[in-house]
Design a protein around this motif. Structure first.
Motif, PDB file in Angstrom:
ATOM      1  N   HIS A  12      12.457  24.611 107.137  1.00 52.40           N
ATOM      2  CA  HIS A  12      11.392  25.438 107.723  1.00 52.40           C
ATOM      3  C   HIS A  12      11.905  26.849 108.021  1.00 52.40           C
ATOM      4  O   HIS A  12      11.212  27.834 107.746  1.00 52.40           O
ATOM      5  CB  HIS A  12      10.848  24.781 108.991  1.00 52.40           C
ATOM      6  N   ALA A  15      12.100  28.728 104.863  1.00 50.32           N
ATOM      7  CA  ALA A  15      10.760  29.136 104.420  1.00 50.32           C
ATOM      8  C   ALA A  15      10.297  30.365 105.205  1.00 50.32           C
ATOM      9  O   ALA A  15       9.694  31.282 104.635  1.00 50.32           O
ATOM     10  CB  ALA A  15       9.767  27.984 104.590  1.00 50.32           C
ATOM     11  N   LEU A  16      10.578  30.407 106.494  1.00 50.82           N
ATOM     12  CA  LEU A  16      10.243  31.592 107.293  1.00 50.82           C
ATOM     13  C   LEU A  16      10.995  32.821 106.778  1.00 50.82           C
ATOM     14  O   LEU A  16      10.427  33.901 106.645  1.00 50.82           O
ATOM     15  CB  LEU A  16      10.581  31.367 108.767  1.00 50.82           C
ATOM     16  N   ARG A  17      12.272  32.647 106.496  1.00 52.13           N
ATOM     17  CA  ARG A  17      13.094  33.765 106.002  1.00 52.13           C
ATOM     18  C   ARG A  17      12.643  34.228 104.624  1.00 52.13           C
ATOM     19  O   ARG A  17      12.800  35.399 104.284  1.00 52.13           O
ATOM     20  CB  ARG A  17      14.561  33.354 105.947  1.00 52.13           C
ATOM     21  N   ALA A  18      12.078  33.338 103.839  1.00 50.28           N
ATOM     22  CA  ALA A  18      11.631  33.700 102.492  1.00 50.28           C
ATOM     23  C   ALA A  18      10.415  34.624 102.515  1.00 50.28           C
ATOM     24  O   ALA A  18      10.171  35.349 101.555  1.00 50.28           O
ATOM     25  CB  ALA A  18      11.316  32.436 101.684  1.00 50.28           C
ATOM     26  N   ASP A  19       9.672  34.588 103.605  1.00 49.69           N
ATOM     27  CA  ASP A  19       8.512  35.475 103.773  1.00 49.69           C
ATOM     28  C   ASP A  19       9.026  36.779 104.375  1.00 49.69           C
ATOM     29  O   ASP A  19       9.180  36.904 105.585  1.00 49.69           O
ATOM     30  CB  ASP A  19       7.487  34.806 104.688  1.00 49.69           C
ATOM     31  N   CYS A  20       9.292  37.754 103.529  1.00 50.46           N
ATOM     32  CA  CYS A  20       9.911  39.012 103.979  1.00 50.46           C
ATOM     33  C   CYS A  20       9.108  39.687 105.082  1.00 50.46           C
ATOM     34  O   CYS A  20       9.671  40.155 106.074  1.00 50.46           O
ATOM     35  CB  CYS A  20      10.094  39.970 102.800  1.00 50.46           C
ATOM     36  N   HIS A  21       7.799  39.753 104.930  1.00 52.78           N
ATOM     37  CA  HIS A  21       6.953  40.397 105.938  1.00 52.78           C
ATOM     38  C   HIS A  21       6.984  39.607 107.245  1.00 52.78           C
ATOM     39  O   HIS A  21       7.179  40.181 108.335  1.00 52.78           O
ATOM     40  CB  HIS A  21       5.514  40.529 105.427  1.00 52.78           C
ATOM     41  N   GLY A  22       6.806  38.308 107.154  1.00 55.33           N
ATOM     42  CA  GLY A  22       6.804  37.467 108.342  1.00 55.33           C
ATOM     43  C   GLY A  22       8.150  37.480 109.057  1.00 55.33           C
ATOM     44  O   GLY A  22       8.219  37.560 110.286  1.00 55.33           O
ATOM     45  N   TRP A  23       9.236  37.430 108.268  1.00 57.75           N
ATOM     46  CA  TRP A  23      10.571  37.430 108.871  1.00 57.75           C
ATOM     47  C   TRP A  23      10.849  38.775 109.558  1.00 57.75           C
ATOM     48  O   TRP A  23      11.411  38.811 110.654  1.00 57.75           O
ATOM     49  CB  TRP A  23      11.632  37.128 107.820  1.00 57.75           C
ATOM     50  N   GLN A  99       1.017  33.078 113.725  1.00 62.87           N
ATOM     51  CA  GLN A  99       0.335  32.327 112.683  1.00 62.87           C
ATOM     52  C   GLN A  99      -1.176  32.236 112.883  1.00 62.87           C
ATOM     53  O   GLN A  99      -1.912  32.055 111.922  1.00 62.87           O
ATOM     54  CB  GLN A  99       0.939  30.926 112.585  1.00 62.87           C
TER      55      GLN A  99
END
Length: 115
Positions: A12, A15-23, A99
């Protein structure tokens, strides 16, 4: 650190780190963490705070209800403050403010106008 505090799995967090904007947003939001933790650690004991509370409205994500550390913290507040109401955000966890900000905003608006 994310895994220790949140209890998230390694997958998880990745997956958070993979979302550049979200991270990037999570990193920006974490900047005041040191000061916030200092303030939490300097707070009066829970019993002293509870004596000053007439009522409490608690908001929790459904995924955290009854699980440590968030859900169990809410249970501690409910035991100390007589007039406590728990409001649950369906399908959400600790990061509902990121979220599901619209749903959280609606709930806060409803609570503010109902009191």
């Amino acid at each position: 650190m994310n895994r220790q505090i949140s209890g998230f799995s390694a997958a998880h967090v990745e997956a958070l780190r993979a979302d550049c904007h979200g991270w990037a947003m999570l990193r920006r939001l974490s900047r005041p963490l040191h000061a916030e933790l200092g303030a939490l650690n300097a707070a009066p004991p829970p019993e002293a705070l509870a004596r000053r509370a007439d009522r409490a409205d608690l908001i929790i994500g459904q995924c955290n209800r009854g699980t440590a550390p968030y859900g169990t913290s809410f249970d501690d507040v409910r035991q100390r403050v007589a007039r406590t109401e728990v409001h649950e955000l369906p399908g959400q966890g600790h990061l509902a403010h990121i979220q599901a900000p619209t749903e959280l905003g609606h709930l806060l608006n409803n609570l503010a106008t109902a009191r």
